[in-house]
Motif scaffolding. Structure first.
Motif, mmCIF file in Angstrom:
data_model
loop_
_atom_site.group_PDB
_atom_site.id
_atom_site.type_symbol
_atom_site.label_atom_id
_atom_site.label_comp_id
_atom_site.label_asym_id
_atom_site.label_seq_id
_atom_site.Cartn_x
_atom_site.Cartn_y
_atom_site.Cartn_z
ATOM 1 N N ARG A 95 29.621 0.292 22.792
ATOM 2 C CA ARG A 95 29.258 -0.328 21.517
ATOM 3 C C ARG A 95 27.850 0.004 21.041
ATOM 4 O O ARG A 95 27.549 -0.057 19.865
ATOM 5 N N ARG A 96 26.968 0.344 22.004
ATOM 6 C CA ARG A 96 25.567 0.508 21.595
ATOM 7 C C ARG A 96 24.922 1.813 22.047
ATOM 8 O O ARG A 96 23.731 2.019 21.823
ATOM 9 N N ASP A 97 25.684 2.627 22.763
ATOM 10 C CA ASP A 97 25.085 3.844 23.342
ATOM 11 C C ASP A 97 23.886 3.502 24.224
ATOM 12 O O ASP A 97 22.896 4.246 24.273
ATOM 13 N N VAL A 98 23.977 2.373 24.893
ATOM 14 C CA VAL A 98 22.885 1.930 25.778
ATOM 15 C C VAL A 98 23.315 2.139 27.230
ATOM 16 O O VAL A 98 24.389 1.682 27.622
ATOM 17 N N PRO A 99 22.491 2.821 28.033
ATOM 18 C CA PRO A 99 22.855 2.969 29.447
ATOM 19 C C PRO A 99 22.452 1.739 30.255
ATOM 20 O O PRO A 99 21.439 1.108 29.952
ATOM 21 N N GLU A 205 22.526 -5.256 15.449
ATOM 22 C CA GLU A 205 23.709 -4.384 15.622
ATOM 23 C C GLU A 205 23.222 -2.946 15.698
ATOM 24 O O GLU A 205 22.075 -2.659 15.394
ATOM 25 N N GLY A 206 24.089 -2.069 16.019
ATOM 26 C CA GLY A 206 23.736 -0.654 15.920
ATOM 27 C C GLY A 206 23.522 -0.016 17.273
ATOM 28 O O GLY A 206 23.404 -0.700 18.293
ATOM 29 N N LYS A 207 23.497 1.311 17.222
ATOM 30 C CA LYS A 207 23.451 2.075 18.458
ATOM 31 C C LYS A 207 22.060 2.613 18.737
ATOM 32 O O LYS A 207 21.218 2.664 17.840
ATOM 33 N N ASN A 208 21.858 3.053 19.953
ATOM 34 C CA ASN A 208 20.633 3.746 20.311
ATOM 35 C C ASN A 208 20.497 5.012 19.471
ATOM 36 O O ASN A 208 21.515 5.566 19.002
ATOM 37 N N PRO A 209 19.273 5.533 19.273
ATOM 38 C CA PRO A 209 19.100 6.745 18.458
ATOM 39 C C PRO A 209 19.926 7.917 18.998
ATOM 40 O O PRO A 209 20.202 7.977 20.210
ATOM 41 N N ALA A 210 20.282 8.801 18.086
ATOM 42 C CA ALA A 210 21.052 9.994 18.486
ATOM 43 C C ALA A 210 20.258 10.734 19.565
ATOM 44 O O ALA A 210 19.032 10.742 19.550
ATOM 45 N N GLY A 211 20.947 11.293 20.498
ATOM 46 C CA GLY A 211 20.260 12.043 21.550
ATOM 47 C C GLY A 211 20.070 11.242 22.830
ATOM 48 O O GLY A 211 19.753 11.790 23.884
ATOM 49 N N THR A 212 20.264 9.901 22.723
ATOM 50 C CA THR A 212 20.047 9.065 23.913
ATOM 51 C C THR A 212 20.998 9.459 25.042
ATOM 52 O O THR A 212 20.614 9.531 26.205
ATOM 53 N N ARG A 213 22.255 9.719 24.680
ATOM 54 C CA ARG A 213 23.254 10.038 25.710
ATOM 55 C C ARG A 213 22.871 11.294 26.481
ATOM 56 O O ARG A 213 23.059 11.354 27.694
ATOM 57 N N ASN A 214 22.319 12.249 25.764
ATOM 58 C CA ASN A 214 21.912 13.492 26.437
ATOM 59 C C ASN A 214 20.692 13.287 27.291
ATOM 60 O O ASN A 214 20.639 13.668 28.444
ATOM 61 N N ARG A 215 19.739 12.609 26.689
ATOM 62 C CA ARG A 215 18.460 12.453 27.393
ATOM 63 C C ARG A 215 18.616 11.625 28.683
ATOM 64 O O ARG A 215 18.005 11.903 29.700
ATOM 65 N N TYR A 216 19.465 10.583 28.613
ATOM 66 C CA TYR A 216 19.598 9.703 29.784
ATOM 67 C C TYR A 216 20.998 9.823 30.396
ATOM 68 O O TYR A 216 21.564 8.833 30.881
ATOM 69 N N LYS A 217 21.501 11.056 30.356
ATOM 70 C CA LYS A 217 22.882 11.318 30.793
ATOM 71 C C LYS A 217 23.151 10.756 32.193
ATOM 72 O O LYS A 217 24.152 10.077 32.438
ATOM 73 N N GLU A 218 22.206 10.996 33.113
ATOM 74 C CA GLU A 218 22.462 10.575 34.511
ATOM 75 C C GLU A 218 22.526 9.049 34.646
ATOM 76 O O GLU A 218 23.203 8.531 35.531
ATOM 77 N N LEU A 219 21.879 8.351 33.713
ATOM 78 C CA LEU A 219 21.957 6.882 33.783
ATOM 79 C C LEU A 219 23.332 6.405 33.313
ATOM 80 O O LEU A 219 23.903 5.465 33.853
#
Ligand code: FAD
Length: 520
Positions: A95-99, A205-219
């Protein structure tokens, strides 16, 4: 000085230095016993900070096997916590792109250093968490505020676990209340005059900034670690607990809603009858924080005919006053932290000569005392990790007063068995039952397990459910199959004879408590 006061002092003394710290590359929320996103004070602050500064929010949870030992945590509870973390991790990512990263720290003394190491790694300069009121946790957080500041990190800890913060309510003489009733009056009136304390904390509401998934992929990809070996359950037991106790905040909210829609209005009449299934059974969610006590009180109030917490429907009013007990015991813990150290709240009761009869203790643990209501209670706990409140009082009183065993043995066994084990409430309940706690029953008020059984399980439904050997015992004999009944049915089924005689125990208990009372 009390650890909570020290923490608050350090937070206040460092407030301006911490406020000057710039945001960094990410903001961290450290989950503890607050495993939810909804109505979570610190999580909301962290989410706002991250959103305002357009940096990613990262969530952290620290598993410390030594903490499990220190807090005498049961295997079902560890399993439930880990399942809640799975739910939370999935929901945050989706829901939030938060690790949500779960870190295991073997040595609890290293927790502060490890949290700061991760901040460094993640470029985080702001960490938020909710306060826990046990002594070690308060001391750790206080140390962390100072250590963090040295590293240029703003560590912020806020109240959330309780509806009213410890220290907010004092008697006319400025002292902490030690008796529930006047404390409750003050609690209600404080909430009436500070209604914002019941407002929901709503994260943006809302998701983490674009790029978060890549930057913190291992988390995102890091798995939730399994339970430490000494806290694992067998596969069958785990499966049974998974179906008994579904995890996560959505489940908690659904349970609360169902209780408020269907049962709260009759709570006052049914709550003492264990067979009636009339209580909320929300303690497990409140203890891991998939639900906030504040949410419970607010929603109960909104279902009432008045906004007054102590008015309107008797069921709603009574339930609110029960949820308040949880706050009360946390206030007691924060104000008298020595209760964490195995000491009775009342010094006078520190010299009672307890029996250390291992056979009796074992019979109590196994639910084989020959007192059906006590045995049903203990077996319910063994099977479900949960016990009805009335039965907790009966079983605890039986251990401390009838068996005259040290109440701390019982307190510990409860923590090792309960899925909803909570130090403050458990300690408070045991202190109450053994008459050595805050707001005690006078020691000469001793529960008669047979009368309790007749009164609160009149048809023996609860007993028959949990003590199947007594399924065919008829009528009132169910409460005392050897004394009232012919005993043969129970004996054939292998149900034990009573290990003690209540009347004799009562006399012994009165004598021993009287002798043991310290007057120095
Ligand atoms: P409900 O009756 O629906 O009450 C709603 C909520 O109010 C509970 O979930 C709980 O958070 C709070 N509450 C109700 N009664 C109490 C109380 N007497 N003290 C503190 N909080 C209360 N509760 C725990 O959460 N963890 C424990 O480890 C624990 N150990 C206990 C040990 C003893 C000896 C005794 C007498 C009580 C203990 N309790 C404990 C309190 C109480 O028994 C449980 O909170 C309650 O049975 C949970 O069921 P419920 O959610 O259906 O409660």
């Amino acid at each position: 000085p009390r650890p909570l006061a020290v923490l608050q002092k350090t937070l206040a003394a460092t407030a301006s230095a911490r406020a000057g710290i710039s945001v960094g590359e990410s903001v961290v929320h450290w989950f503890k016993r607050d495993l939810r996103t909804r109505d979570n004070h610190a999580f909301t602050l962290a989410a706002i900070k991250a959103a305002e500064n357009k940096v990613p929010l990262i969530c952290l949870f620290v598993v410390s096997p030594q903490d499990y030992e220190a807090h005498v945590t049961s295997a079902p509870r560890v399993d439930f916590e880990l399942r809640c973390l799975e739910e939370l991790k999935g929901g945050l990512a989706k829901r939030r792109d938060v690790p949500l990263y779960v870190l295991t720290v073997e040595e609890r003394n290293n927790v502060c250093g490890e949290v700061l190491r991760l901040c460094e790694e993640w470029g985080a300069r702001h960490v938020f968490c909710n306060i826990e009121y046990e002594v070690d946790e308060l001391r750790r957080e206080e140390k962390l505020v100072r250590m963090a500041l040295e590293q240029g990190v703003n560590f912020t800890a806020v109240h959330d676990d309780v509806v009213v913060a410890p220290g907010a309510l004092t008697t006319g003489q400025g002292k902490q209340y030690s008796v529930y009733s006047p404390w409750y009056k003050a609690w209600v009136s404080h909430l009436h005059s500070h209604p914002y304390l019941l407002k929901e904390h709503i994260p943006p509401e809302g998701k983490n900034p674009a790029g978060t998934r890549n930057r913190y992929k291992e988390l995102f990809e890091a798995p939730i670690p399994p339970a430490p070996e000494n806290k694992r359950m067998t596969k069958e037991r785990k499966v049974s607990f998974e179906s008994l106790w579904p995890a996560g905040e959505l489940e908690a909210q659904a349970r609360l809603k169902k209780f408020i829609d269907k049962r709260i209005h009759t709570y006052n009449t049914g709550r003492n009858f264990p067979a009636a299934n009339n209580t909320a059974v929300l303690s497990i969610h409140l203890s891991v924080g998939t639900l906030a006590a504040r949410t419970c009180i607010r929603q109960a109030r909104d279902a009432n005919s008045t906004t007054k917490l102590d008015g309107g429907n008797d069921g709603v009013k009574t339930w609110i006053s029960e949820v308040a007990w949880r706050d009360f015991y946390k206030h007691v813990l924060a104000h008298w932290p020595y209760v964490c150290m195995g000491k009775p709240f009342k010094y006078e009761y520190s010299s009672i000569r307890w029996e250390y009869n291992t056979e009796h203790f074992e019979a109590w643990c196994q639910g084989r005392t020959g007192y059906p209501i006590v045995d049903a209670a203990m077996r319910q706990m063994r099977r479900m990790g949960y016990m009805h409140n009335r039965c907790r009082m009966i079983a605890a009183s039986f251990l401390a007063k009838d068996l005259l065993l040290d109440w701390r043995q019982g307190e510990r066994f409860f923590m090792l068995s309960l899925i909803d084990g909570d130090f403050a409430s458990n300690n408070g309940g045991w202190g109450f039952s053994a008459s050595c706690g805050v707001d005690p029953q006078p020691y000469f008020r001793i529960f008669n397990p047979l009368l309790q059984s007749e009164k609160f399980d009149p048809e023996g439904e609860y007993i028959r459910k949990w003590v199947p050997e007594l399924k065919f015992v008829e009528g009132k004999a169910i409460h005392d199959p050897y004394g009232r009944g012919e005993g043969k049915t129970a004996e054939r089924a292998g149900y034990p004879k009573p290990i003690v005689v209540h009347k004799e125990c009562r006399e012994r208990c009165l004598k021993r408590y009287k002798e043991g009372l310290r007057r120095d």
